[in-house]
Design a protein around this motif. Structure first.
Motif, PDB file in Angstrom:
ATOM      1  N   GLY A  10      32.551  33.092  41.535  1.00 28.05           N
ATOM      2  CA  GLY A  10      34.169  33.655  41.264  1.00 28.05           C
ATOM      3  C   GLY A  10      34.600  34.963  42.060  1.00 28.05           C
ATOM      4  O   GLY A  10      34.223  35.426  42.912  1.00 28.05           O
ATOM      5  N   HIS A  11      35.355  35.535  41.218  1.00 24.97           N
ATOM      6  CA  HIS A  11      36.030  36.835  41.453  1.00 24.97           C
ATOM      7  C   HIS A  11      34.958  37.930  41.763  1.00 24.97           C
ATOM      8  O   HIS A  11      33.948  38.089  40.976  1.00 24.97           O
ATOM      9  CB  HIS A  11      37.008  37.263  40.164  1.00 24.97           C
ATOM     10  CG  HIS A  11      37.353  38.568  40.279  1.00 24.97           C
ATOM     11  ND1 HIS A  11      37.451  39.591  39.429  1.00 24.97           N
ATOM     12  CD2 HIS A  11      38.107  39.115  41.475  1.00 24.97           C
ATOM     13  CE1 HIS A  11      37.790  40.745  39.565  1.00 24.97           C
ATOM     14  NE2 HIS A  11      38.215  40.556  40.843  1.00 24.97           N
ATOM     15  N   VAL A 149      40.339  30.870  48.839  1.00 28.64           N
ATOM     16  CA  VAL A 149      41.517  30.605  47.900  1.00 28.64           C
ATOM     17  C   VAL A 149      41.855  29.062  47.784  1.00 28.64           C
ATOM     18  O   VAL A 149      42.261  28.078  48.698  1.00 28.64           O
ATOM     19  CB  VAL A 149      43.020  31.359  48.309  1.00 28.64           C
ATOM     20  CG1 VAL A 149      44.017  31.166  47.055  1.00 28.64           C
ATOM     21  CG2 VAL A 149      42.616  32.851  48.199  1.00 28.64           C
ATOM     22  N   LEU A 211      38.978  31.760  44.524  1.00 32.30           N
ATOM     23  CA  LEU A 211      39.934  32.018  43.335  1.00 32.30           C
ATOM     24  C   LEU A 211      40.539  30.530  43.366  1.00 32.30           C
ATOM     25  O   LEU A 211      40.717  29.799  44.349  1.00 32.30           O
ATOM     26  CB  LEU A 211      40.906  33.043  43.636  1.00 32.30           C
ATOM     27  CG  LEU A 211      40.283  34.374  43.993  1.00 32.30           C
ATOM     28  CD1 LEU A 211      41.490  35.413  44.479  1.00 32.30           C
ATOM     29  CD2 LEU A 211      39.577  34.916  42.670  1.00 32.30           C
ATOM     30  N   MET A 213      43.846  27.801  41.556  1.00 40.08           N
ATOM     31  CA  MET A 213      44.979  27.383  40.943  1.00 40.08           C
ATOM     32  C   MET A 213      45.308  26.012  40.801  1.00 40.08           C
ATOM     33  O   MET A 213      44.992  25.466  41.780  1.00 40.08           O
ATOM     34  CB  MET A 213      46.094  28.351  41.203  1.00 40.08           C
ATOM     35  CG  MET A 213      47.351  27.871  40.459  1.00 40.08           C
ATOM     36  SD  MET A 213      47.162  28.267  38.863  1.00 40.08           S
ATOM     37  CE  MET A 213      46.893  29.914  38.803  1.00 40.08           C
ATOM     38  N   GLN A 248      37.757  26.200  36.164  1.00 35.93           N
ATOM     39  CA  GLN A 248      38.577  27.054  37.253  1.00 35.93           C
ATOM     40  C   GLN A 248      39.071  28.405  36.907  1.00 35.93           C
ATOM     41  O   GLN A 248      38.674  29.326  37.718  1.00 35.93           O
ATOM     42  CB  GLN A 248      39.803  26.039  37.890  1.00 35.93           C
ATOM     43  CG  GLN A 248      39.456  24.746  38.282  1.00 35.93           C
ATOM     44  CD  GLN A 248      40.536  24.295  39.400  1.00 35.93           C
ATOM     45  OE1 GLN A 248      41.167  24.974  39.966  1.00 35.93           O
ATOM     46  NE2 GLN A 248      40.819  22.865  38.929  1.00 35.93           N
ATOM     47  N   ALA A 249      39.769  28.268  35.859  1.00 40.36           N
ATOM     48  CA  ALA A 249      40.318  29.520  35.324  1.00 40.36           C
ATOM     49  C   ALA A 249      39.451  30.738  35.126  1.00 40.36           C
ATOM     50  O   ALA A 249      39.738  31.921  35.473  1.00 40.36           O
ATOM     51  CB  ALA A 249      41.359  29.370  34.152  1.00 40.36           C
ATOM     52  N   ASN A 252      38.875  33.519  37.940  1.00 35.27           N
ATOM     53  CA  ASN A 252      39.826  34.224  38.614  1.00 35.27           C
ATOM     54  C   ASN A 252      39.929  35.657  37.912  1.00 35.27           C
ATOM     55  O   ASN A 252      39.373  35.785  36.891  1.00 35.27           O
ATOM     56  CB  ASN A 252      41.177  33.596  38.278  1.00 35.27           C
ATOM     57  CG  ASN A 252      41.152  32.192  39.017  1.00 35.27           C
ATOM     58  OD1 ASN A 252      40.669  32.220  39.952  1.00 35.27           O
ATOM     59  ND2 ASN A 252      42.101  31.336  38.338  1.00 35.27           N
ATOM     60  N   ARG A 255      44.461  37.037  33.933  1.00 35.57           N
ATOM     61  CA  ARG A 255      45.843  36.184  34.247  1.00 35.57           C
ATOM     62  C   ARG A 255      46.973  36.708  33.425  1.00 35.57           C
ATOM     63  O   ARG A 255      46.818  37.714  32.377  1.00 35.57           O
ATOM     64  CB  ARG A 255      45.629  34.538  33.541  1.00 35.57           C
ATOM     65  CG  ARG A 255      45.285  34.450  32.127  1.00 35.57           C
ATOM     66  CD  ARG A 255      45.195  32.953  32.013  1.00 35.57           C
ATOM     67  NE  ARG A 255      44.756  32.467  30.707  1.00 35.57           N
ATOM     68  CZ  ARG A 255      45.787  32.364  29.755  1.00 35.57           C
ATOM     69  NH1 ARG A 255      47.157  32.031  30.097  1.00 35.57           N
ATOM     70  NH2 ARG A 255      45.509  31.879  28.362  1.00 35.57           N
ATOM     71  N   TRP A 264      46.692  40.035  41.862  1.00 33.66           N
ATOM     72  CA  TRP A 264      45.445  40.761  42.135  1.00 33.66           C
ATOM     73  C   TRP A 264      45.431  41.579  43.552  1.00 33.66           C
ATOM     74  O   TRP A 264      46.191  41.047  44.402  1.00 33.66           O
ATOM     75  CB  TRP A 264      44.279  39.673  42.239  1.00 33.66           C
ATOM     76  CG  TRP A 264      43.012  40.358  42.512  1.00 33.66           C
ATOM     77  CD1 TRP A 264      42.202  41.545  41.798  1.00 33.66           C
ATOM     78  CD2 TRP A 264      42.066  40.096  43.493  1.00 33.66           C
ATOM     79  NE1 TRP A 264      40.789  41.706  42.582  1.00 33.66           N
ATOM     80  CE2 TRP A 264      40.977  40.852  43.617  1.00 33.66           C
ATOM     81  CE3 TRP A 264      42.071  39.142  44.595  1.00 33.66           C
ATOM     82  CZ2 TRP A 264      39.699  40.603  44.323  1.00 33.66           C
ATOM     83  CZ3 TRP A 264      40.998  38.781  45.426  1.00 33.66           C
ATOM     84  CH2 TRP A 264      39.929  39.724  45.369  1.00 33.66           C
TER      85      TRP A 264
END
Length: 502
Positions: A10-11, A149, A211, A213, A248-249, A252, A255, A264
């Protein structure tokens, strides 16, 4: 050696990393063996968490103090107890170790991969569905992508909805159903595991920072774009939201409080990632929602003096695509509902036009107040690849008398979904046209651009992903131009286009 069902990077920054794992019940503990650069292997041990009513467990390893911009090599073991985990030394020497690169040093531009629409549950030629994932994996392994992304439709849950409708479970389904909601949440979790365990997909998710969405198919087709929301609709949204948070979230950055959107900043780039589904309502004429708009405004205000080279704005649905107002009215009059959700999803659909105005007005205003920052919209959803220029005719958006206020847009869709064909393709071609499109009351206009070397002109009717580059060799392009490379199914070489900074 037992391994996680899913491992996703992830991030990350140039010195920190996030590695997220999912496994099945019976494996409540995990050990990570990792090293950055030429350093010695280290270990982290984690007890996984199981959401109530779930047979899946999740965990996240947060790593810091890593060698700057190095390659991280790692392996993960899972077991029912700490004692059952593979020790550090054999784990660090095990076959199947994965690798990913941390982000480049802060002064260097990021090479951003753009991907969406992983593919419907059924396709005509299953053997081709993951071909572009394999090609993306090759680009990642070759060091051509720093950050990926995912702009929506990472999974397709439509078949779950159809199954529940056929079995009449919808008739009894509400968000409060103690019997049915756990089953529905598990169906979504199983969908993520089925989709992300595919070797071609898993190879990418574990090899590059991502990342994500969501968009409608992560819930069900057309969520938020129908006249009414039934109790079953709301139940599906709640179940999808639970799964989105779990898979998923968690990848990131922090939020916004009112949505899953976030802002970001890294390496001179701003990423404003909008959540276009949590508050979408055709009846209420909302896409982003009042609370998210307020947080967007606060984040943009904080970036005015940040000296960003470029702002990427992830919208999911691209603001500029086909002209849909007439099509929307026609479908409603004819009572045709199969494509109504897709048409109503458009930012230019009648009930969404005010939200489009709010979006464009904010971005052109930001562009004026931050004169050193170029703004590019990033979208997916439409199953074709495109680039475009959007312009404002409002004098208040000019930086100076000679300025032509302009944003660029890049759309990559889909990496697994089939492109439109037959009548649908004809409708898309007629709806896009070759001339400038009035996006809102002649105040904002947009035009799709010809893609050099594309056999179909402005529209890339092939499975695809894109890579966005703002320089070469770790140096920024001196003219602030954006180079877009579309990797497309059936084409040996990428389609390349440079969007000049005007």
């Amino acid at each position: 050696m037992p391994r996680p069902l899913i491992t996703t990077v992830g991030h990350c920054t140039s010195t920190t990393a996030r590695i997220c794992i999912t496994t099945k019940e019976g494996h409540a503990h995990a050990r990570l063996a990792f090293r950055s650069g030429d350093g010695a292997f280290q270990e982290r041990t984690l007890r996984l968490t199981r959401p109530e009513g779930s047979s899946f467990l999740h965990g996240t390893f947060e790593l810091d103090g890593l060698a700057e911009s190095s390659t991280v090599e790692y392996a993960v073991s899972v077991a029912g107890s700490v004692e059952g985990l593979v020790p550090l030394e054999p784990l660090s020497q095990s076959e199947g170790r994965a690798r990913f690169r941390l982000l480049p040093p802060p002064g260097q531009p990021l090479r951003v991969g753009l991907v969406s629409c992983s593919g419907d549950h059924t396709v005509r030629e299953p053997g081709r569905r993951h071909a572009m994932w394999k090609r993306l994996g090759q680009a990642v392994a070759a060091g051509e992508v720093d950050l990926l992304v995912h702009v929506g439709d990472q999974v397709y849950a439509d078949h779950i909805r159809e199954l529940w409708q056929r079995s009449a479970l919808d008739e009894h389904l509400t968000p409060e159903s103690a019997e049915l909601m756990p089953r529905l949440r598990e169906a979504f979790r199983g969908l993520y595991c089925d989709t992300w365990q595919r070797p071609e997909v898993a190879a990418v998710l574990g090899a590059v920072p991502s990342l994500m969405m969501w968009d409608d198919h992560d819930i069900f087709d057309g969520w938020g774009s129908y006249d009414e929301v039934t109790p079953a609709d709301r139940a599906f949204f709640e179940a999808a939201r639970t799964a989105f948070e779990e898979f998923q979230a968690r990848l990131n950055p922090p939020r916004f409080s009112d949505s899953y959107g976030f802002g970001w900043v890294s390496n001179g780039l701003g990423f404003l990632v909008l959540d276009g589904r949590s508050h979408r309502s055709w009846k209420e004429q909302t896409v982003i929602g009042r609370g998210q708009w307020a947080e967007v405004d606060a984040w943009l205000e904080a970036q005015v003096s940040a000296g960003l080279e470029r702002l990427y704005v992830v919208t999911g649905i691209p603001p500029l695509h086909a002209q849909v107002a007439a099509a929307c009215n026609l479908l409603e009059k004819l009572g045709i509902s199969s494509f109504l959700g897709d048409v109503r999803d458009s930012w230019m659909a009648p009930n969404n036009s005010e939200e489009l105005r709010k979006l464009l007005n904010r971005l052109f205003e930001f562009r004026k107040r931050s004169p050193g920052t170029a703004v590019t919209l990033l979208g997916g959803d439409v199953h074709v690849g495109t680039t475009a220029r959007l312009r404002s005719r409002m004098p208040a958006h000019k930086r100076n008398d000679g300025d032509q206020p302009e944003l660029t847009q890049v759309v990559s869709s889909g990496i697994g979904s089939e492109p439109p064909d037959g009548l649908v393709r004809k409708v898309v071609e007629l709806g896009t046209g070759s001339e400038s499109v009035d996006m809102y009351q002649d105040l904002f206009t947009g035009k799709l651009l010809e893609l050099p070397g594309n056999p179909d002109g402005r529209l890339l009717f092939r499975r695809n992903f894109a890579v966005l580059e703002l320089g070469t060799g770790g140096q920024w392009d001196p003219d602030r131009n954006l180079r877009v490379r579309f990797f497309a199914e059936g084409l040996e070489r990428p389609i390349e286009q440079t969007l000049l900074a005007l």
